[in-house]
Design a protein around this motif. Structure first.
Motif: not given
Length: 462
Positions: A164-170
């Motif tokens: 979850n922490a690796y990717f941007p919200s989109r």
């Protein structure tokens, strides 16, 4: 961006503890920054996702081992169908409970480090099974093995929190969907392995199952050590868990996840036994049941990323509400097929439930970061610090991913217990199917009331 750096935040106890284990640490991680993402962040994120998927996939397979092993346990073992449902419910219970500490472990030790540790812990239940599983073994001894297998289900929480922490919200819906879907695929793969072993070696050699997985566990741990990273900012302290427990949306999402993931893992564990008990004339040998049980988990796993992608586009609450309505219809199909004693319709209805539960897994999990992003936007609109609120949203989303995963996993226990009680009292699964229909309808109403009903203060974009 540097992948091996010296921490500038020496006061954080979780950072210090994690660095004692060594490994690559990334201190500067800004996925929401387009330039950062395209200049190298994307490559690092997808690399970590790839090897997280591998470890989680094997974890799910170990977690689901007992759904296959009970098919090997014929009259020589002396266990009744209700006792076998207890064996398949036990890993679901233990795995769900362990998801909470596994969520904390990512912040305590680092995502890469904990992936290695959690992978190696899978050796405990597999080696135990290799030693004790044989005719004449007591139910208590096997229940210990079923409890140990729960560590495989706990891997999901730490893996999802880390990714979850690796990717941007989109892209969170898609990334989390891929991570979870490929992990969930372990349920189908272990059943395919079981089918192969049953076909080649027969019911006399269940230990071949674990002999296949033990070397794969070691390889997975080694690959995680070589290719994964730790994020300094990827901390989910106990304070974050306490914070999310004060939000009513936490409990709503957890309830919805019982309906989706609880259904998926519960059906995955129970489906083979349900076929053997409800249609004994069609499954005179276990290999016939094993030939059907993998199909639902396979399709449900593949479609989970689709649920995340649809939620990215249409909002997670919208996709989830429609999906729960479809699940109620799917459970109605299974009930009708059971009443008519129609095996083809029964299998079609169950496969439909697997597919819809997989789709809902993706859409419900997408709602988690969306909830806290919406809360962050409200806070910044009233003068809050944008960067601080964004970090807080990510921290809370990671904590809720672990908590919702733990509570949702308990649905797998409830599904198996519902089947056990229904077969004990009614001699069929009809009571369980009615309970599933009612629960899915409740989930539709709750989703609409909490996230879709027009009202002041409704969170936008969830």
């Amino acid at each position: 961006m540097t992948e091996t750096t010296t921490s500038t935040t020496t006061g954080r106890a979780d950072d210090v503890a994690g660095r004692r284990l060594g490994g690559r640490w990334i201190d500067d991680w800004r996925p929401e920054d387009p330039q950062f993402w395209e200049s190298g962040g994307k490559r690092v994120a997808w690399r970590n996702l790839t090897f997280s998927v591998l470890s989680e996939h094997i974890g799910f397979s170990v977690w689901s081992l007992w759904s296959v092993l009970v098919l090997f346990m014929g009259p020589a073992y002396g266990f009744t169908a209700p006792e076998k449902f207890v064996l398949t419910a036990t890993p679901a219970l233990v795995g769900s409970i362990l998801r909470v500490p596994y969520t904390f472990a990512v912040g305590r030790f680092g995502g890469r480090n904990w992936t290695i540790i959690s992978a190696l812990m899978l050796l405990v239940p597999t080696i135990y099974i290799a030693v004790v599983l044989e005719p004449g073994v007591s139910l208590g001894t096997l229940l210990v093995g079923a409890m140990l297998a729960g560590v495989g289900g706990a891997n999901f929480a730490s893996s999802m929190t880390n990714i979850n922490a690796y990717f941007p919200s989109r892209l969170k819906g898609r990334a989390l969907g891929i991570n979870a879907g490929a992990g969930n695929l372990g349920v189908a793969v272990v059943q395919l392995v079981g089918l192969l072993v049953l076909a080649v070696s027969g019911v006399q050699h269940p230990k071949v199952m674990v002999a296949i997985y033990i070397p794969l566990i070691v390889v997975s741990a080694l690959l995680s050590a070589v290719f994964m990273d730790n994020l300094t900012q990827n901390s989910n302290a106990k304070g974050a868990m306490r914070e999310v427990m004060r939000h009513r949306q936490t409990w709503i999402v957890s309830l919805l996840y019982i309906g989706t993931f609880g259904s998926f893992i519960g059906f995955g564990f129970a489906f083979g036994q349900v076929l053997l008990v409800q249609f004994p004339e069609d499954f005179d040998v276990p290999v016939k049941a094993a030939a059907l049980t993998f199909l639902g988990p396979l399709l449900g796993s593949f479609i989970r990323p689709v649920g995340g992608a649809l939620a990215d586009r249409f909002r997670g609450s919208v996709v989830s509400a429609v999906n729960f309505g479809a699940m109620a219809l799917g459970a109605l199909v299974v009930l009708v097929a059971s009443r008519l004693h129609s095996l083809p319709v029964f299998v079609v209805g169950f496969v439909l439930l697997f597919v819809l539960s997989g789709l809902g897994n993706g859409s419900v999990y997408k709602m988690i970061p969306a909830i806290f992003n919406a809360k962050a936007q409200l806070a910044t609109g009233t003068g809050g610090d944008v960067e601080a609120e964004t970090r807080l949203a990510g921290r809370r989303a990671g904590a809720l991913i672990g908590l919702a995963g733990a509570i949702g996993g308990l649905g797998g226990v409830l599904v198996n217990l519902a089947f056990r009680q229904s077969f004990l009292t009614l001699k069929n699964g009809d009571g369980a199917y009615v309970a599933f229909i009612v629960f899915y309808v409740v989930c539709v109403v709750v989703t609409w009331a909490a996230f879709l009903r027009p009202r002041p203060g409704r969170l936008a974009g969830v």
